[in-house]
Design a protein around this motif. Structure first.
Motif, PDB file in Angstrom:
ATOM      1  N   ARG A  12       0.835  -1.216   0.000  1.00  0.00           N
ATOM      2  CA  ARG A  12       0.000   0.000   0.000  1.00  0.00           C
ATOM      3  C   ARG A  12       0.866   1.262   0.000  1.00  0.00           C
ATOM      4  O   ARG A  12       0.600   2.209  -0.738  1.00  0.00           O
ATOM      5  N   ALA A  16       1.188   4.110  -3.148  1.00  0.00           N
ATOM      6  CA  ALA A  16       1.008   5.549  -2.932  1.00  0.00           C
ATOM      7  C   ALA A  16       2.246   6.318  -3.397  1.00  0.00           C
ATOM      8  O   ALA A  16       2.128   7.369  -4.043  1.00  0.00           O
ATOM      9  N   GLU A  38      -4.712   9.397  -4.771  1.00  0.00           N
ATOM     10  CA  GLU A  38      -5.213   8.266  -5.550  1.00  0.00           C
ATOM     11  C   GLU A  38      -6.507   8.595  -6.297  1.00  0.00           C
ATOM     12  O   GLU A  38      -6.637   8.288  -7.486  1.00  0.00           O
ATOM     13  N   LEU A  60      -5.556  -1.443  -7.756  1.00  0.00           N
ATOM     14  CA  LEU A  60      -5.522  -0.670  -6.508  1.00  0.00           C
ATOM     15  C   LEU A  60      -6.504  -1.224  -5.479  1.00  0.00           C
ATOM     16  O   LEU A  60      -6.207  -1.254  -4.287  1.00  0.00           O
ATOM     17  N   ASP A  61      -7.650  -1.691  -5.946  1.00  0.00           N
ATOM     18  CA  ASP A  61      -8.614  -2.313  -5.042  1.00  0.00           C
ATOM     19  C   ASP A  61      -8.016  -3.585  -4.425  1.00  0.00           C
ATOM     20  O   ASP A  61      -8.144  -3.823  -3.225  1.00  0.00           O
ATOM     21  N   GLN A  64      -5.525  -2.558  -1.808  1.00  0.00           N
ATOM     22  CA  GLN A  64      -6.166  -2.083  -0.579  1.00  0.00           C
ATOM     23  C   GLN A  64      -6.755  -3.232   0.243  1.00  0.00           C
ATOM     24  O   GLN A  64      -6.824  -3.147   1.460  1.00  0.00           O
ATOM     25  N   LYS A  65      -7.146  -4.291  -0.419  1.00  0.00           N
ATOM     26  CA  LYS A  65      -7.763  -5.423   0.281  1.00  0.00           C
ATOM     27  C   LYS A  65      -6.743  -6.428   0.837  1.00  0.00           C
ATOM     28  O   LYS A  65      -7.131  -7.344   1.558  1.00  0.00           O
TER      29      LYS A  65
END
Length: 93
Positions: A12, A16, A38, A60-61, A64-65
């Motif tokens: 993550r 970024a 983002e 990106l999802d 994030q998960k």
């Protein structure tokens, strides 16, 4: 983070930082701060690179998960895909 097994958190942070770097390269220092966020980078991708925007959102999802403690193989796979999408956006700009 890597030594403590927190690969999800590391990925993550990496994502970024890479979005920020790409925003800086594409928009210069005056606008990089805005596009380094983002959501704003995704809006840019939607407008200028619609073919890649959905893939970028998906990657990106997935990033994030990721759980904080995830397998390095899964993290590396997402980073590879993320870099491919960023490369496509950068070279099409």
């Amino acid at each position: 983070m890597r030594l403590s097994g927190q690969d999800g958190a590391l990925v993550r942070e990496y994502a970024a930082a890479r979005i920020s770097a790409v925003a800086s390269a594409l928009f210069g220092p005056a606008h990089a701060g805005h596009y380094a966020q983002e959501d704003e980078f995704l809006k840019f991708a939607d407008r200028q690179h619609p073919a890649e925007a959905a893939r970028l959102r998906s990657v990106l999802d997935g990033i994030q998960k990721l759980p904080v403690r995830t397998h390095a193989v899964e993290a590396i796979h997402l980073i590879d895909e993320f870099e491919q999408v960023l490369e496509q956006i950068t070279h099409d700009a």
